[in-house]
Write a protein that holds these residues in place. Structure first.
Motif: not given
Length: 182
Positions: A103-117
């Protein structure tokens, strides 16, 4: 001549910059680029000029990459990719095919050192291969305004696709016809 040159402005701005072959390593995150800025008061790292980041099995690239860390632990919390943003991850342990998101932008969220979304915005494209009980079941190519991949134990668990959705599912025997029209 050193490979990386670092400058710092202390204590007022708490900004540090680096140029050359910049590498960042923090827990499961590995990143590199030509230059970087560290904004200490904002817990923000900005990578410029062909940045690439690896977080466990995911590879993230874009024109710029921003990393926000937890103020107390320093652990990565959010990754932003801007411009020509792409994320790839292997379909399975054979690594013969990659799931793909752009995509033009991508956001990645991590929680407890794991990829969440991971969410791609603006002209989002995904290619995702399905497996069930270690058996390949086919693949899907989708395009939309926004595509979000949800992870469970570092594997894609579900996909949400919103806005102007177009997609094609192909069974395994036809999966080679899935096109990656970046």
């Amino acid at each position: 001549m050193p490979e990386t040159f670092i400058t710092a402005k202390w204590p007022k701005n708490r900004i540090m910059s680096a140029t050359g072959k910049v590498q960042i390593r923090q827990d499961k995150l590995r990143a590199r680029s030509d230059s970087a800025a560290f904004l200490m008061d904002q817990n923000l790292v900005q990578l410029f000029r062909e940045p690439i980041a690896l977080y466990e099995l995911q590879e993230l690239v874009g024109d710029t990459l921003e990393l926000i860390t937890n103020a107390e632990t320093g652990d990565p919390e959010t990754l932003f990719l801007r411009g020509n943003a792409e994320v790839t991850s292997p379909e399975d342990s054979t690594r013969s095919r990659d799931n793909y998101l752009s995509g033009f932008t991508i956001e990645a969220r991590l929680q407890n050192k794991k990829m969440e979304w991971v969410e791609a915005r603006d002209n989002a494209i995904s290619i995702y291969y399905f497996t069930q009980d270690s058996s390949r079941e086919g693949g899907n190519r989708a395009s939309a305004d926004t595509i979000r991949l949800f992870f469970n134990e570092n594997e894609v668990d579900s996909v949400a696709i919103r806005g102007g959705v177009e997609g094609t599912y192909l069974p395994e025997k036809l999966v080679d016809q899935i096109k990656n029209d970046k």
